[in-house]
Design a protein around this motif. Structure first.
Motif, PDB file in Angstrom:
ATOM      1  N   VAL A  36       0.857  -1.182   0.000  1.00 43.91           N
ATOM      2  CA  VAL A  36       0.000   0.000   0.000  1.00 43.91           C
ATOM      3  C   VAL A  36       0.897   1.237   0.000  1.00 43.91           C
ATOM      4  O   VAL A  36       1.805   1.361   0.826  1.00 43.91           O
ATOM      5  N   SER A  37       0.626   2.136  -0.933  1.00 44.57           N
ATOM      6  CA  SER A  37       1.365   3.393  -1.023  1.00 44.57           C
ATOM      7  C   SER A  37       1.176   4.203   0.253  1.00 44.57           C
ATOM      8  O   SER A  37       0.235   3.974   1.014  1.00 44.57           O
ATOM      9  N   GLY A  38       2.034   5.175   0.454  1.00 43.43           N
ATOM     10  CA  GLY A  38       1.895   6.056   1.604  1.00 43.43           C
ATOM     11  C   GLY A  38       0.563   6.784   1.565  1.00 43.43           C
ATOM     12  O   GLY A  38       0.228   7.422   0.570  1.00 43.43           O
ATOM     13  N   LEU A  39      -0.193   6.649   2.642  1.00 42.66           N
ATOM     14  CA  LEU A  39      -1.514   7.265   2.732  1.00 42.66           C
ATOM     15  C   LEU A  39      -1.610   8.135   3.975  1.00 42.66           C
ATOM     16  O   LEU A  39      -0.778   8.051   4.881  1.00 42.66           O
ATOM     17  N   ALA A  40      -2.666   8.951   4.012  1.00 37.52           N
ATOM     18  CA  ALA A  40      -2.872   9.905   5.098  1.00 37.52           C
ATOM     19  C   ALA A  40      -4.241   9.710   5.730  1.00 37.52           C
ATOM     20  O   ALA A  40      -5.077   8.967   5.223  1.00 37.52           O
ATOM     21  N   ALA A  41      -4.453  10.421   6.815  1.00 38.18           N
ATOM     22  CA  ALA A  41      -5.729  10.398   7.526  1.00 38.18           C
ATOM     23  C   ALA A  41      -6.680  11.425   6.932  1.00 38.18           C
ATOM     24  O   ALA A  41      -6.294  12.555   6.650  1.00 38.18           O
ATOM     25  N   PHE A  42      -7.918  11.006   6.773  1.00 41.16           N
ATOM     26  CA  PHE A  42      -8.979  11.905   6.334  1.00 41.16           C
ATOM     27  C   PHE A  42     -10.100  11.862   7.365  1.00 41.16           C
ATOM     28  O   PHE A  42     -10.413  10.812   7.912  1.00 41.16           O
ATOM     29  N   GLU A  43     -10.666  13.026   7.621  1.00 40.76           N
ATOM     30  CA  GLU A  43     -11.802  13.129   8.525  1.00 40.76           C
ATOM     31  C   GLU A  43     -12.825  14.033   7.851  1.00 40.76           C
ATOM     32  O   GLU A  43     -12.480  15.131   7.401  1.00 40.76           O
ATOM     33  N   ASN A  44     -14.057  13.540   7.750  1.00 45.41           N
ATOM     34  CA  ASN A  44     -15.119  14.275   7.057  1.00 45.41           C
ATOM     35  C   ASN A  44     -14.710  14.649   5.636  1.00 45.41           C
ATOM     36  O   ASN A  44     -15.000  15.743   5.155  1.00 45.41           O
ATOM     37  N   GLY A  45     -13.994  13.725   4.973  1.00 43.61           N
ATOM     38  CA  GLY A  45     -13.617  13.907   3.580  1.00 43.61           C
ATOM     39  C   GLY A  45     -12.437  14.822   3.333  1.00 43.61           C
ATOM     40  O   GLY A  45     -12.080  15.065   2.186  1.00 43.61           O
ATOM     41  N   LYS A  46     -11.821  15.337   4.396  1.00 45.61           N
ATOM     42  CA  LYS A  46     -10.689  16.241   4.235  1.00 45.61           C
ATOM     43  C   LYS A  46      -9.475  15.691   4.962  1.00 45.61           C
ATOM     44  O   LYS A  46      -9.600  15.079   6.021  1.00 45.61           O
TER      45      LYS A  46
END
Length: 152
Positions: A36-46
């Motif tokens: 899995v590529s480097g990913l980030a956290a999203f909250e409420n679509g942002k």
């Protein structure tokens, strides 16, 4: 028990998966390994943004790492492989933090603790927690990961 059923049992809902932001695949499968590529956290679509130790407290960054792990699982689900996961083999957790911040492993626990809950202590991944100066979009946590798939 299927991992999707385990998530439901635990009351965990996956966020909508993110699409690649460049020329790469979010999830790539080679043999029985899933990357899995480097990913980030999203909250409420942002995306969650900020620097740990300046804009975000340790507990907020810990939460961001957990949300990032949920995004990883969501992208794996989108790739049709969620219920094929045997375990998470490797996590690399990048933490955008103030230079004086030294508790990167505690932030990474936000991701590892979810793997512990889902797969048990005998299947905890190897892990690195690395402090960095900057991350894309100003995010505080980025995680790349490797999973082992069940034999067909």
């Amino acid at each position: 028990m299927l991992l999707s059923d385990r998530l439901i049992q635990l009351g965990i809902q996956l966020p909508p998966p993110i699409n690649p932001l460049g020329s790469y695949k979010t999830v790539s499968i080679s043999g029985n390994q899933l990357y899995v590529s480097g990913l980030a956290a999203f909250e409420n679509g942002k995306p969650i943004v900020g620097m740990v130790g300046q804009d975000l407290a340790l507990d907020e960054a810990h939460h961001a790492a957990r949300l990032t792990m949920l995004m990883i699982l969501s992208c794996i689900d989108q790739a049709g492989a969620l219920n094929r996961l045997e375990r998470c083999s490797r996590l690399t957790v990048y933490v955008r933090a103030d230079p004086s911040f030294t508790q990167h492993p505690r932030i990474a626990d936000g991701a590892s603790d979810l793997m512990l809950t889902l797969f048990g202590p005998e299947k905890l991944p190897a892990r690195s927690a690395v402090g960095v100066h900057t991350l894309p979009m100003g995010i505080p946590v980025e995680i790349d990961s490797i999973f082992e798939l069940k034999s067909a």
